[in-house]
Scaffold this motif. Structure first.
Motif, mmCIF file in Angstrom:
data_model
loop_
_atom_site.group_PDB
_atom_site.id
_atom_site.type_symbol
_atom_site.label_atom_id
_atom_site.label_comp_id
_atom_site.label_asym_id
_atom_site.label_seq_id
_atom_site.Cartn_x
_atom_site.Cartn_y
_atom_site.Cartn_z
ATOM 1 N N VAL A 157 0.828 -1.204 0.000
ATOM 2 C CA VAL A 157 0.000 0.000 0.000
ATOM 3 C C VAL A 157 0.860 1.250 0.000
ATOM 4 C CG1 VAL A 157 -1.660 1.336 1.357
ATOM 5 C CG2 VAL A 157 -1.985 -1.129 1.081
ATOM 6 N N ARG A 160 2.745 1.784 -3.346
ATOM 7 C CA ARG A 160 1.880 2.278 -4.419
ATOM 8 C C ARG A 160 1.503 3.743 -4.215
ATOM 9 N NH1 ARG A 160 -2.091 -3.056 -5.199
ATOM 10 N NH2 ARG A 160 -0.634 -4.224 -6.530
ATOM 11 N N HIS A 196 -6.652 -2.267 4.235
ATOM 12 C CA HIS A 196 -6.740 -1.787 2.864
ATOM 13 C C HIS A 196 -6.019 -2.726 1.900
ATOM 14 C CE1 HIS A 196 -7.888 1.311 0.097
ATOM 15 N NE2 HIS A 196 -6.650 1.458 -0.345
ATOM 16 N N GLY A 197 -4.854 -3.210 2.323
ATOM 17 C CA GLY A 197 -4.099 -4.129 1.475
ATOM 18 C C GLY A 197 -4.806 -5.456 1.258
ATOM 19 N N CYS A 201 -6.493 -2.879 -1.990
ATOM 20 C CA CYS A 201 -5.185 -2.719 -2.637
ATOM 21 C C CYS A 201 -4.460 -4.062 -2.684
ATOM 22 C CB CYS A 201 -4.362 -1.669 -1.882
ATOM 23 S SG CYS A 201 -2.930 -1.061 -2.805
ATOM 24 N N PRO A 206 -6.069 -5.123 -8.058
ATOM 25 C CA PRO A 206 -6.533 -4.206 -7.007
ATOM 26 C C PRO A 206 -7.794 -3.482 -7.457
ATOM 27 C CG PRO A 206 -4.632 -3.292 -8.159
ATOM 28 C CD PRO A 206 -4.772 -4.709 -8.630
ATOM 29 N N CYS A 208 -9.032 -0.502 -7.665
ATOM 30 C CA CYS A 208 -8.724 0.924 -7.640
ATOM 31 C C CYS A 208 -9.970 1.789 -7.778
ATOM 32 C CB CYS A 208 -7.726 1.270 -8.745
ATOM 33 S SG CYS A 208 -6.094 0.521 -8.537
ATOM 34 N N CYS A 211 -11.402 2.600 -4.456
ATOM 35 C CA CYS A 211 -10.431 3.013 -3.445
ATOM 36 C C CYS A 211 -10.640 4.458 -2.985
ATOM 37 C CB CYS A 211 -9.007 2.856 -3.989
ATOM 38 S SG CYS A 211 -7.735 3.337 -2.822
ATOM 39 N N CYS A 217 -3.140 8.560 -5.172
ATOM 40 C CA CYS A 217 -2.307 7.385 -5.443
ATOM 41 C C CYS A 217 -1.693 7.398 -6.839
ATOM 42 C CB CYS A 217 -3.161 6.128 -5.271
ATOM 43 S SG CYS A 217 -2.236 4.600 -5.519
ATOM 44 N N GLY A 220 -2.643 4.174 -8.683
ATOM 45 C CA GLY A 220 -4.012 4.182 -9.160
ATOM 46 C C GLY A 220 -4.186 5.060 -10.388
#
Length: 230
Positions: A157, A160, A196-197, A201, A206, A208, A211, A217, A220
């Motif tokens: 996370v 990224r 979140h991971g 994510c 993922p 996105c 998110c 991000c 993203g």
């Protein structure tokens, strides 16, 4: 574009968006560092369920950590078998218990609550199988000391999001995130980034588009460009 270290304001924005999405978890330090140390060893290379089963079996089989330290290795290995790689973990647990006994004259790690940070980390990381993440878990969950454990989910996370340098080691990521974090936020950040991971994510595919951090991000944004989103 070369990576530029972020400032605390950026991490606070991320904290606030994760808080709005997942809530604000609160730490309840249990003041049992040896329990946490063994539990974290058992968590290596397995999931939470298997870890918890292995730990429960270990505590049911032996009355004390002294008994675990002095038991036949095969009995410890059998007790923790559901946690995976039990041969390696049983050896590590017994070695750790014996190192602690030799270094402290017993199996009491209460000194970690007030020991200088570097001393506490050095002591924990001197034991077999204990790296920065495990040491951070012991200090954070046992005594609410401001360490932010970096596991694979937190690393993914924060990588990224551009919070850590590309290719940074886990130890470097730990120190960078600790530098960026307000001490009162480290537990919340660890838990919510872990959530979140696991939920959005993810390593592969993922989510996105769902998110709450998408606008903050770089990863993203790159995914959107790749898909041609507007």
């Amino acid at each position: 574009m070369p990576w530029k270290p972020p400032d605390r304001r950026r991490l606070r924005k991320i904290r606030d968006r994760l808080r709005a999405y997942y809530g604000k978890p609160r730490n309840e330090p249990h003041r049992a560092p040896l329990d946490e140390l063994v539990l974290t060893i058992l968590s290596q290379n397995t999931n939470d369920r298997n870890r918890d089963v292995a730990y429960a079996r270990l505590r049911a089989r032996f009355d004390s950590w002294d008994d675990v330290a002095n038991a036949p290795l095969a009995e410890v290995e059998e007790a923790i078998r559901p946690g995976g790689i039990s041969k390696v973990k049983s050896q590590r647990i017994q070695q750790i218990l014996k190192v602690i006994a030799a270094e402290t004259g017993g199996l009491d790690l209460a000194f970690l609550e007030r020991a200088p940070r570097e001393q506490a980390l050095e002591f924990l990381e001197s034991m077999p199988g204990v790296g920065r993440k495990t040491a951070a878990c012991v200090l954070l969950f046992s005594y609410d000391r401001p360490e932010l454990p970096v596991d694979t989910h937190v690393y993914r996370v924060t990588s990224r999001l551009g919070l850590i340098r590309p290719g940074a080691s886990f130890a470097e990521a730990h120190e960078e995130l600790r530098r960026l974090s307000d001490p009162d936020d480290v537990y919340e950040l660890h838990v919510n980034m872990l959530r979140h991971g696991r939920r959005l994510c993810r390593p592969q595919r993922p989510l996105c588009e769902q998110c709450p951090l998408l606008r903050l991000c770089p990863y993203g944004a790159a995914q959107k460009r790749t898909r041609g989103d507007r």
